[in-house]
Design a protein around this motif. Structure first.
Motif, mmCIF file in Angstrom:
data_model
loop_
_atom_site.group_PDB
_atom_site.id
_atom_site.type_symbol
_atom_site.label_atom_id
_atom_site.label_comp_id
_atom_site.label_asym_id
_atom_site.label_seq_id
_atom_site.Cartn_x
_atom_site.Cartn_y
_atom_site.Cartn_z
ATOM 1 N N ALA A 39 -16.404 -28.346 -35.632
ATOM 2 C CA ALA A 39 -15.709 -29.116 -34.598
ATOM 3 C C ALA A 39 -14.953 -28.207 -33.630
ATOM 4 O O ALA A 39 -14.811 -28.518 -32.452
ATOM 5 C CB ALA A 39 -14.750 -30.117 -35.239
ATOM 6 N N MET A 40 -14.469 -27.067 -34.146
ATOM 7 C CA MET A 40 -13.686 -26.141 -33.319
ATOM 8 C C MET A 40 -14.530 -25.055 -32.677
ATOM 9 O O MET A 40 -14.039 -24.299 -31.847
ATOM 10 C CB MET A 40 -12.595 -25.490 -34.163
ATOM 11 N N GLY A 41 -15.777 -24.930 -33.106
ATOM 12 C CA GLY A 41 -16.636 -23.894 -32.552
ATOM 13 C C GLY A 41 -16.329 -22.508 -33.088
ATOM 14 O O GLY A 41 -16.516 -21.507 -32.392
ATOM 15 N N ILE A 42 -15.839 -22.447 -34.336
ATOM 16 C CA ILE A 42 -15.578 -21.162 -34.992
ATOM 17 C C ILE A 42 -16.267 -21.166 -36.352
ATOM 18 O O ILE A 42 -16.791 -22.191 -36.776
ATOM 19 C CB ILE A 42 -14.063 -20.884 -35.144
ATOM 20 N N THR A 43 -16.253 -20.042 -37.029
ATOM 21 C CA THR A 43 -16.909 -19.983 -38.329
ATOM 22 C C THR A 43 -15.990 -20.521 -39.427
ATOM 23 O O THR A 43 -14.771 -20.443 -39.319
ATOM 24 C CB THR A 43 -17.322 -18.546 -38.689
ATOM 25 N N HIS A 44 -16.611 -21.030 -40.476
ATOM 26 C CA HIS A 44 -15.801 -21.528 -41.591
ATOM 27 C C HIS A 44 -15.079 -20.374 -42.275
ATOM 28 O O HIS A 44 -14.008 -20.554 -42.838
ATOM 29 C CB HIS A 44 -16.651 -22.327 -42.580
ATOM 30 N N SER A 45 -15.631 -19.175 -42.201
ATOM 31 C CA SER A 45 -14.956 -18.034 -42.823
ATOM 32 C C SER A 45 -13.650 -17.707 -42.101
ATOM 33 O O SER A 45 -12.694 -17.251 -42.736
ATOM 34 C CB SER A 45 -15.873 -16.818 -42.892
ATOM 35 N N THR A 46 -13.584 -17.966 -40.793
ATOM 36 C CA THR A 46 -12.331 -17.751 -40.065
ATOM 37 C C THR A 46 -11.257 -18.691 -40.596
ATOM 38 O O THR A 46 -10.128 -18.280 -40.861
ATOM 39 C CB THR A 46 -12.530 -17.961 -38.557
ATOM 40 N N ILE A 47 -11.599 -19.949 -40.774
ATOM 41 C CA ILE A 47 -10.641 -20.914 -41.305
ATOM 42 C C ILE A 47 -10.246 -20.528 -42.727
ATOM 43 O O ILE A 47 -9.074 -20.581 -43.095
ATOM 44 C CB ILE A 47 -11.201 -22.344 -41.247
ATOM 45 N N SER A 48 -11.199 -20.105 -43.510
ATOM 46 C CA SER A 48 -10.912 -19.683 -44.872
ATOM 47 C C SER A 48 -9.950 -18.500 -44.890
ATOM 48 O O SER A 48 -9.007 -18.473 -45.686
ATOM 49 C CB SER A 48 -12.216 -19.313 -45.589
ATOM 50 N N ARG A 49 -10.177 -17.527 -44.015
ATOM 51 C CA ARG A 49 -9.284 -16.364 -43.974
ATOM 52 C C ARG A 49 -7.859 -16.781 -43.617
ATOM 53 O O ARG A 49 -6.902 -16.310 -44.226
ATOM 54 C CB ARG A 49 -9.811 -15.323 -42.989
ATOM 55 N N VAL A 50 -7.708 -17.657 -42.643
ATOM 56 C CA VAL A 50 -6.370 -18.128 -42.271
ATOM 57 C C VAL A 50 -5.743 -18.889 -43.430
ATOM 58 O O VAL A 50 -4.568 -18.688 -43.760
ATOM 59 C CB VAL A 50 -6.413 -18.993 -40.996
ATOM 60 N N ALA A 51 -6.524 -19.736 -44.077
ATOM 61 C CA ALA A 51 -6.012 -20.518 -45.201
ATOM 62 C C ALA A 51 -5.597 -19.633 -46.377
ATOM 63 O O ALA A 51 -4.767 -20.032 -47.181
ATOM 64 C CB ALA A 51 -7.058 -21.536 -45.659
ATOM 65 N N HIS A 52 -6.144 -18.419 -46.435
ATOM 66 C CA HIS A 52 -5.816 -17.495 -47.511
ATOM 67 C C HIS A 52 -4.896 -16.368 -47.056
ATOM 68 O O HIS A 52 -4.778 -15.343 -47.718
ATOM 69 C CB HIS A 52 -7.093 -16.934 -48.139
ATOM 70 N N GLY A 53 -4.233 -16.576 -45.909
ATOM 71 C CA GLY A 53 -3.203 -15.633 -45.480
ATOM 72 C C GLY A 53 -3.669 -14.421 -44.717
ATOM 73 O O GLY A 53 -2.944 -13.438 -44.617
ATOM 74 N N ARG A 54 -4.858 -14.491 -44.140
ATOM 75 C CA ARG A 54 -5.353 -13.385 -43.331
ATOM 76 C C ARG A 54 -5.249 -13.772 -41.854
ATOM 77 O O ARG A 54 -5.460 -14.915 -41.501
ATOM 78 C CB ARG A 54 -6.797 -13.052 -43.687
ATOM 79 N N VAL A 55 -4.932 -12.815 -41.018
ATOM 80 C CA VAL A 55 -4.702 -13.077 -39.600
ATOM 81 C C VAL A 55 -5.929 -12.721 -38.780
ATOM 82 O O VAL A 55 -6.352 -11.570 -38.790
ATOM 83 C CB VAL A 55 -3.515 -12.237 -39.074
ATOM 84 N N PRO A 56 -6.503 -13.689 -38.050
ATOM 85 C CA PRO A 56 -7.581 -13.315 -37.139
ATOM 86 C C PRO A 56 -7.009 -12.521 -35.965
ATOM 87 O O PRO A 56 -5.907 -12.800 -35.501
ATOM 88 C CB PRO A 56 -8.170 -14.647 -36.676
ATOM 89 N N ARG A 57 -7.721 -11.521 -35.517
ATOM 90 C CA ARG A 57 -7.243 -10.712 -34.394
ATOM 91 C C ARG A 57 -7.226 -11.502 -33.095
ATOM 92 O O ARG A 57 -6.516 -11.179 -32.175
ATOM 93 C CB ARG A 57 -8.113 -9.478 -34.244
ATOM 94 N N ASP A 58 -8.025 -12.559 -33.016
ATOM 95 C CA ASP A 58 -8.084 -13.375 -31.823
ATOM 96 C C ASP A 58 -6.983 -14.433 -31.864
ATOM 97 O O ASP A 58 -7.071 -15.418 -32.595
ATOM 98 C CB ASP A 58 -9.462 -14.036 -31.747
ATOM 99 N N LEU A 59 -5.929 -14.200 -31.105
ATOM 100 C CA LEU A 59 -4.791 -15.129 -31.117
ATOM 101 C C LEU A 59 -5.173 -16.493 -30.547
ATOM 102 O O LEU A 59 -4.551 -17.494 -30.876
ATOM 103 C CB LEU A 59 -3.615 -14.541 -30.367
ATOM 104 N N GLY A 60 -6.194 -16.543 -29.709
ATOM 105 C CA GLY A 60 -6.666 -17.834 -29.195
ATOM 106 C C GLY A 60 -7.163 -18.725 -30.312
ATOM 107 O O GLY A 60 -6.924 -19.929 -30.309
ATOM 108 N N THR A 61 -7.842 -18.129 -31.278
ATOM 109 C CA THR A 61 -8.307 -18.891 -32.434
ATOM 110 C C THR A 61 -7.134 -19.434 -33.218
ATOM 111 O O THR A 61 -7.111 -20.600 -33.611
ATOM 112 C CB THR A 61 -9.180 -18.014 -33.346
ATOM 113 N N LEU A 62 -6.139 -18.586 -33.421
ATOM 114 C CA LEU A 62 -4.927 -19.042 -34.129
ATOM 115 C C LEU A 62 -4.267 -20.176 -33.393
ATOM 116 O O LEU A 62 -3.833 -21.161 -33.992
ATOM 117 C CB LEU A 62 -3.934 -17.888 -34.251
ATOM 118 N N ALA A 63 -4.176 -20.073 -32.076
ATOM 119 C CA ALA A 63 -3.531 -21.118 -31.275
ATOM 120 C C ALA A 63 -4.297 -22.439 -31.390
ATOM 121 O O ALA A 63 -3.691 -23.500 -31.492
ATOM 122 C CB ALA A 63 -3.441 -20.688 -29.823
ATOM 123 N N ARG A 64 -5.631 -22.369 -31.408
ATOM 124 C CA ARG A 64 -6.422 -23.600 -31.538
ATOM 125 C C ARG A 64 -6.233 -24.244 -32.893
ATOM 126 O O ARG A 64 -6.200 -25.461 -33.014
ATOM 127 C CB ARG A 64 -7.913 -23.308 -31.319
#
Length: 65
Positions: A39-64
């Motif tokens: 739905a967001m146009g990102i990978t599920h691994s990105t969401i998984s990394r955030v959910a497990h306390g890892r920071v994506p380098r792309d702050l736009g992804t975090l903002a979304r």
């Protein structure tokens, strides 16, 4: 993309809150990380990394999220 742990105490607090909110939203909606990612146009691994306390380098992804 290399991810780092939440770097500062204040960011760690917000990162943990974001991770909890993602998990709650997924649980209450019945959607999977993969469905949210699609739905967001990102990978599920990105969401998984955030959910497990890892920071994506792309702050736009975090903002979304």
């Amino acid at each position: 993309m290399i991810d780092d742990p939440w770097p500062h105490a204040a960011l760690a607090h917000y990162g943990q809150a974001l991770a909890r909110n993602i998990e709650r939203a997924l649980a209450s909606s019945g959607h999977s990380m993969r469905a949210l990612a699609n739905a967001m146009g990102i990978t599920h691994s990105t969401i998984s990394r955030v959910a497990h306390g890892r920071v994506p380098r792309d702050l736009g992804t975090l903002a979304r999220l």
